[in-house]
Design a protein around this motif. Structure first.
Motif, mmCIF file in Angstrom:
data_model
loop_
_atom_site.group_PDB
_atom_site.id
_atom_site.type_symbol
_atom_site.label_atom_id
_atom_site.label_comp_id
_atom_site.label_asym_id
_atom_site.label_seq_id
_atom_site.Cartn_x
_atom_site.Cartn_y
_atom_site.Cartn_z
ATOM 1 N N VAL A 1 0.900 -1.124 0.013
ATOM 2 C CA VAL A 1 0.109 -0.087 -0.131
ATOM 3 C C VAL A 1 0.918 1.330 -0.179
ATOM 4 C CG1 VAL A 1 -1.574 1.297 1.202
ATOM 5 C CG2 VAL A 1 -1.947 -1.083 1.094
ATOM 6 N N PRO A 2 0.398 2.296 -0.937
ATOM 7 C CA PRO A 2 1.510 3.519 -0.837
ATOM 8 C C PRO A 2 1.000 4.485 0.142
ATOM 9 C CG PRO A 2 -0.180 3.421 -2.660
ATOM 10 C CD PRO A 2 -0.415 2.219 -2.038
ATOM 11 N N TRP A 3 1.276 3.995 1.202
ATOM 12 C CA TRP A 3 0.968 4.866 2.661
ATOM 13 C C TRP A 3 1.430 6.196 2.233
ATOM 14 C CZ3 TRP A 3 -2.857 2.327 5.021
ATOM 15 C CH2 TRP A 3 -2.832 1.054 5.222
ATOM 16 N N GLN A 4 2.294 6.438 1.675
ATOM 17 C CA GLN A 4 3.127 7.976 1.801
ATOM 18 C C GLN A 4 2.129 8.730 0.784
ATOM 19 O OE1 GLN A 4 4.303 5.003 0.364
ATOM 20 N NE2 GLN A 4 4.434 5.510 -1.908
ATOM 21 N N GLU A 5 1.141 8.163 0.080
ATOM 22 C CA GLU A 5 0.181 9.002 -0.695
ATOM 23 C C GLU A 5 -1.170 9.385 0.044
ATOM 24 O OE1 GLU A 5 -1.088 6.828 -3.956
ATOM 25 O OE2 GLU A 5 0.922 6.373 -4.877
ATOM 26 N N CYS A 6 -0.976 8.790 1.351
ATOM 27 C CA CYS A 6 -2.136 9.444 2.274
ATOM 28 C C CYS A 6 -2.081 10.926 2.626
ATOM 29 C CB CYS A 6 -2.286 8.377 3.658
ATOM 30 S SG CYS A 6 -2.525 6.691 3.326
ATOM 31 N N PRO A 7 -3.348 11.438 2.737
ATOM 32 C CA PRO A 7 -3.142 12.879 3.202
ATOM 33 C C PRO A 7 -2.514 12.875 4.582
ATOM 34 C CG PRO A 7 -5.238 12.256 2.392
ATOM 35 C CD PRO A 7 -4.499 10.886 2.539
ATOM 36 N N ALA A 8 -1.464 14.142 4.510
ATOM 37 C CA ALA A 8 -0.940 14.511 5.628
ATOM 38 C C ALA A 8 -1.411 15.938 6.274
ATOM 39 C CB ALA A 8 0.514 14.296 5.638
ATOM 40 N N ASP A 9 -1.571 15.940 7.339
ATOM 41 C CA ASP A 9 -1.886 17.241 7.921
ATOM 42 C C ASP A 9 -0.792 17.821 8.785
ATOM 43 O OD1 ASP A 9 -2.111 16.336 10.870
ATOM 44 O OD2 ASP A 9 -3.724 15.349 10.419
ATOM 45 N N ASP A 10 -0.935 18.853 9.505
ATOM 46 C CA ASP A 10 0.229 19.752 10.132
ATOM 47 C C ASP A 10 0.473 19.139 11.482
ATOM 48 O OD1 ASP A 10 -2.332 20.536 11.587
ATOM 49 O OD2 ASP A 10 -2.154 22.529 11.084
ATOM 50 N N GLY A 11 -0.281 18.177 12.061
ATOM 51 C CA GLY A 11 -0.038 17.411 13.357
ATOM 52 C C GLY A 11 -0.536 18.129 14.396
ATOM 53 N N ARG A 12 -1.179 19.272 14.356
ATOM 54 C CA ARG A 12 -1.856 19.681 15.508
ATOM 55 C C ARG A 12 -2.901 19.017 16.026
ATOM 56 N NH1 ARG A 12 -4.097 25.297 13.553
ATOM 57 N NH2 ARG A 12 -4.510 23.932 11.903
#
Length: 298
Positions: free
Chosen positions: A93-104
């Protein structure tokens, strides 16, 4: 068969049972045999009326056509292990393609998980909802103290989910889901392997190959790990949902809605399903953040 059992008007129930026995005799796993027989004869027999030759032949043809090689004798060839399918899929699974947020942190104005339990689970059984809410509270407590996600933590929640006197053990036999269409194998290292997979839900870079900001991906993967390791004899979908909530809570996220995250089904061998679930989670995170920024109504 009807003469020997004295089944009378219920003879078709005995017929169903005997057909399952016949398939099981030739190596078809009982849950699979049950589903096959139901599909072949469900609703086709009438009380006090013997089936005609054409109906009998059609049912026989349906059963024979539905048999696949993996329904054969267990030792030759072996039944497919969907846990192994998931582990192979998980690595691709290309997990790196999952949406990332700013971590807040994301703080919801209302507790979407608890509200869904009160609505859905309470409608099924009030006691079930009570157990789920107790387990949800434990999951949130564990997240607040930074607990590690593993089987021991899951079984502590599952005691309340299933209302058992003791935390339930890890299953000791192959498990089945989706009306017998998926089979999850068992081996001496299955529990340890699950713990290793669940450990990757943590955000520490040394322990996790996912970027720290891909919180939706970590939660999605933990959910699917619980689904396909299927550690308990019952209640695995509920355990998977609690694991998802726990991973998000440990990252400072509370959702105000979980509409897309419950009562859904994913395939062990579809690499897109992991991405789809992660996008669902990310959508809820963004919606919760938007809603929490809105001025109060009134």
């Amino acid at each position: 068969m009807a003469d020997r059992t004295g089944g009378g008007s219920g003879w078709y129930g005995h017929c169903h049972q005997v057909l399952v026995w016949v398939l099981a005799r030739w190596g078809v796993e009982p849950p699979v045999a049950q589903a096959m027989v139901e599909q072949a004869i469900g609703g086709r027999f009438k009380s006090w009326t013997a089936p005609d030759v054409l109906l009998v032949e059609d049912i026989a043809e349906r059963l024979s056509m539905s048999l696949r090689p993996d329904h054969g004798v267990r030792s030759d060839p072996p039944l497919r292990d969907h846990l192994q399918s998931w582990l192979a899929t998980r690595a691709t699974v290309p997990w790196q393609e999952c949406p990332a947020d700013d971590g807040r942190p994301v703080t919801a104005a209302r507790d979407g998980a608890a509200e869904d339990i009160r609505a859905f689970d309470h409608a099924v059984d009030p006691a079930r909802a009570q157990g789920m809410l107790a387990a949800l509270g434990l999951a949130r407590d564990g997240a607040a103290r930074g607990a590690a996600l593993d089987f021991e933590l899951l079984r502590g929640w599952q005691r309340h989910v299933l209302d058992t006197a003791q935390p339930p053990p890890f299953r000791s036999a192959p498990a089945f889901a989706k009306e017998g269409r998926e089979r999850y194998g068992i081996g001496p290292d299955t529990r340890a392997l699950m713990d290793s997979c669940l450990a990757e839900s943590a955000s520490h870079p040394d322990d996790n190959p996912l970027p720290i900001t891909a919180r939706a991906a970590r939660a999605a993967r933990a959910y699917l790990d619980v689904c396909f390791f299927h550690p308990f004899d019952d209640g695995n979908a509920r355990a998977a949902f609690l694991a998802l909530v726990f991973v998000l809570a440990r990252e400072g996220i509370t959702l105000d809605d979980v509409l897309l995250l419950r009562r859904i089904s994913f395939q062990a061998d579809d690499p897109q399903d992991g991405l789809i679930l992660a996008r669902y989670i990310d959508s809820h995170i963004k919606e919760t953040r938007r809603n929490s920024a809105l001025p109060p109504q009134g």
